[in-house]
Design a protein around this motif. Structure first.
Motif, PDB file in Angstrom:
ATOM      1  N   ASP A  59      58.862  -4.593   0.093  1.00 12.29           N
ATOM      2  CA  ASP A  59      58.232  -3.447   0.753  1.00 12.29           C
ATOM      3  C   ASP A  59      57.356  -2.804  -0.319  1.00 12.29           C
ATOM      4  O   ASP A  59      57.861  -2.151  -1.227  1.00 12.29           O
ATOM      5  N   PRO A  60      56.038  -3.019  -0.265  1.00 11.50           N
ATOM      6  CA  PRO A  60      55.179  -2.587  -1.362  1.00 11.50           C
ATOM      7  C   PRO A  60      55.027  -1.081  -1.467  1.00 11.50           C
ATOM      8  O   PRO A  60      55.024  -0.371  -0.466  1.00 11.50           O
TER       9      PRO A  60
ATOM     10  N   LYS B 152      51.399  -2.756 -14.117  1.00 11.26           N
ATOM     11  CA  LYS B 152      51.967  -3.703 -15.088  1.00 11.26           C
ATOM     12  C   LYS B 152      53.484  -3.711 -15.000  1.00 11.26           C
ATOM     13  O   LYS B 152      54.120  -4.775 -15.042  1.00 11.26           O
ATOM     14  N   LYS B 153      54.089  -2.545 -14.865  1.00 11.56           N
ATOM     15  CA  LYS B 153      55.550  -2.468 -14.751  1.00 11.56           C
ATOM     16  C   LYS B 153      56.020  -3.218 -13.501  1.00 11.56           C
ATOM     17  O   LYS B 153      56.994  -3.971 -13.554  1.00 11.56           O
ATOM     18  N   ILE B 154      55.332  -3.021 -12.393  1.00 12.18           N
ATOM     19  CA  ILE B 154      55.687  -3.728 -11.152  1.00 12.18           C
ATOM     20  C   ILE B 154      55.576  -5.234 -11.363  1.00 12.18           C
ATOM     21  O   ILE B 154      56.485  -5.990 -11.021  1.00 12.18           O
ATOM     22  N   TYR B 155      54.473  -5.668 -11.945  1.00 11.83           N
ATOM     23  CA  TYR B 155      54.260  -7.099 -12.175  1.00 11.83           C
ATOM     24  C   TYR B 155      55.360  -7.667 -13.079  1.00 11.83           C
ATOM     25  O   TYR B 155      55.974  -8.696 -12.762  1.00 11.83           O
TER      26      TYR B 155
ATOM     27  N   ALA C 203      58.240 -12.847   1.187  1.00 16.27           N
ATOM     28  CA  ALA C 203      57.771 -12.206   2.415  1.00 16.27           C
ATOM     29  C   ALA C 203      57.442 -10.762   2.071  1.00 16.27           C
ATOM     30  O   ALA C 203      58.257 -10.059   1.480  1.00 16.27           O
ATOM     31  N   ILE C 204      56.246 -10.342   2.402  1.00 18.58           N
ATOM     32  CA  ILE C 204      55.785  -9.002   2.026  1.00 18.58           C
ATOM     33  C   ILE C 204      55.223  -8.293   3.256  1.00 18.58           C
ATOM     34  O   ILE C 204      54.564  -8.917   4.093  1.00 18.58           O
ATOM     35  N   GLU C 205      55.515  -7.010   3.344  1.00 17.88           N
ATOM     36  CA  GLU C 205      55.034  -6.231   4.481  1.00 17.88           C
ATOM     37  C   GLU C 205      53.572  -5.863   4.289  1.00 17.88           C
ATOM     38  O   GLU C 205      53.152  -5.502   3.188  1.00 17.88           O
ATOM     39  N   GLU C 206      52.816  -5.956   5.375  1.00 17.30           N
ATOM     40  CA  GLU C 206      51.427  -5.500   5.353  1.00 17.30           C
ATOM     41  C   GLU C 206      51.404  -3.983   5.295  1.00 17.30           C
ATOM     42  O   GLU C 206      52.360  -3.321   5.690  1.00 17.30           O
ATOM     43  N   LEU C 207      50.312  -3.442   4.824  1.00 14.56           N
ATOM     44  CA  LEU C 207      50.186  -1.993   4.738  1.00 14.56           C
ATOM     45  C   LEU C 207      49.833  -1.404   6.085  1.00 14.56           C
ATOM     46  O   LEU C 207      49.080  -1.980   6.856  1.00 14.56           O
ATOM     47  N   PHE C 208      50.391  -0.237   6.334  1.00 16.69           N
ATOM     48  CA  PHE C 208      50.057   0.497   7.549  1.00 16.69           C
ATOM     49  C   PHE C 208      49.848   1.957   7.168  1.00 16.69           C
ATOM     50  O   PHE C 208      50.791   2.671   6.864  1.00 16.69           O
TER      51      PHE C 208
ATOM     52  N   GLN D 176      46.944  -1.891  -4.203  1.00 12.81           N
ATOM     53  CA  GLN D 176      46.915  -2.485  -5.539  1.00 12.81           C
ATOM     54  C   GLN D 176      48.307  -2.991  -5.924  1.00 12.81           C
ATOM     55  O   GLN D 176      48.442  -4.089  -6.475  1.00 12.81           O
ATOM     56  N   ALA D 177      49.335  -2.212  -5.641  1.00 12.64           N
ATOM     57  CA  ALA D 177      50.707  -2.633  -5.941  1.00 12.64           C
ATOM     58  C   ALA D 177      51.065  -3.882  -5.128  1.00 12.64           C
ATOM     59  O   ALA D 177      51.708  -4.805  -5.640  1.00 12.64           O
ATOM     60  N   ARG D 178      50.636  -3.907  -3.889  1.00 18.03           N
ATOM     61  CA  ARG D 178      50.873  -5.073  -3.032  1.00 18.03           C
ATOM     62  C   ARG D 178      50.177  -6.298  -3.616  1.00 18.03           C
ATOM     63  O   ARG D 178      50.735  -7.399  -3.649  1.00 18.03           O
ATOM     64  N   GLY D 179      48.952  -6.106  -4.085  1.00 21.31           N
ATOM     65  CA  GLY D 179      48.204  -7.208  -4.701  1.00 21.31           C
ATOM     66  C   GLY D 179      48.885  -7.744  -5.950  1.00 21.31           C
ATOM     67  O   GLY D 179      48.928  -8.958  -6.172  1.00 21.31           O
ATOM     68  N   VAL D 180      49.440  -6.856  -6.758  1.00 24.32           N
ATOM     69  CA  VAL D 180      50.165  -7.262  -7.962  1.00 24.32           C
ATOM     70  C   VAL D 180      51.398  -8.082  -7.581  1.00 24.32           C
ATOM     71  O   VAL D 180      51.706  -9.097  -8.210  1.00 24.32           O
TER      72      VAL D 180
END
Length: 163
Positions: A7-8, A46-49, A65-70, A83-87
């Motif tokens: 869940d990004p 960077k921390k997330i990555y 499996a990642i949730e899309e943004l809404f 950006q966090a989702r992309g990482v």
């Protein structure tokens, strides 16, 4: 099959790792990657990555499996969360792990069977499916586990949702 559900988020990124065999689930791990709002965005990303990379190396999931943004209100927040989702996607892609994305509606349908389910219903189903003593907190963690369950229930239909 080992599935990492995500869940990004930039402040809180929820994750949940489940093993799915036949019709049964085994919870391997779950939690949240937390970042400090006082830190620069680059440091937070960077921390997330880095933390996701550790999780990926430790559990070696077969799928992410990642949730899309809404978002419908705050564009600035949507961009930073994106950006966090992309990482998160990059961390999995760098490990050559198949990545699947699901809308909130698909997650609700995959977990509860109803696309307009309430948050409490989803949390109770996560607790039930995974045989947990309590609903995982914060909500982002329960949401990540729901994404993993959704993939287990629907991702077997081929690569329909694959990125």
């Amino acid at each position: 099959m080992i599935i990492l559900g995500i869940d990004p988020g930039i402040a809180i990124l929820g994750y949940g790792i489940v093993e799915y065999n036949g019709n049964s689930f085994k919870t391997l791990d779950y939690g949240a990657i937390l970042t400090d709002a006082k830190d620069a965005t680059a440091l937070r990303l960077k921390k997330i990555y880095d933390e996701l990379e550790e999780i990926l190396c430790l559990y070696k999931p077969d799928a992410v499996a990642i949730e899309e943004l809404f978002f419908n209100k705050n564009a600035k927040t949507a961009i930073v969360v994106g950006q966090a989702r992309g990482v998160a996607i990059l961390a999995a892609a760098n490990k050559d792990i198949d990545i699947f994305e699901y809308t909130p509606l698909q997650v609700k349908q995959g977990v509860v069977g109803y696309g307009r389910a309430e948050k409490k219903q989803i949390q109770m189903m996560v607790k039930t499916f995974l045989n947990l003593k309590a609903i995982p907190k914060p909500d982002d963690v329960a949401d990540a586990l729901a994404v993993a369950i959704c993939h287990a229930h629907t991702g077997r239909m081929g690569n329909i949702f694959k990125l």
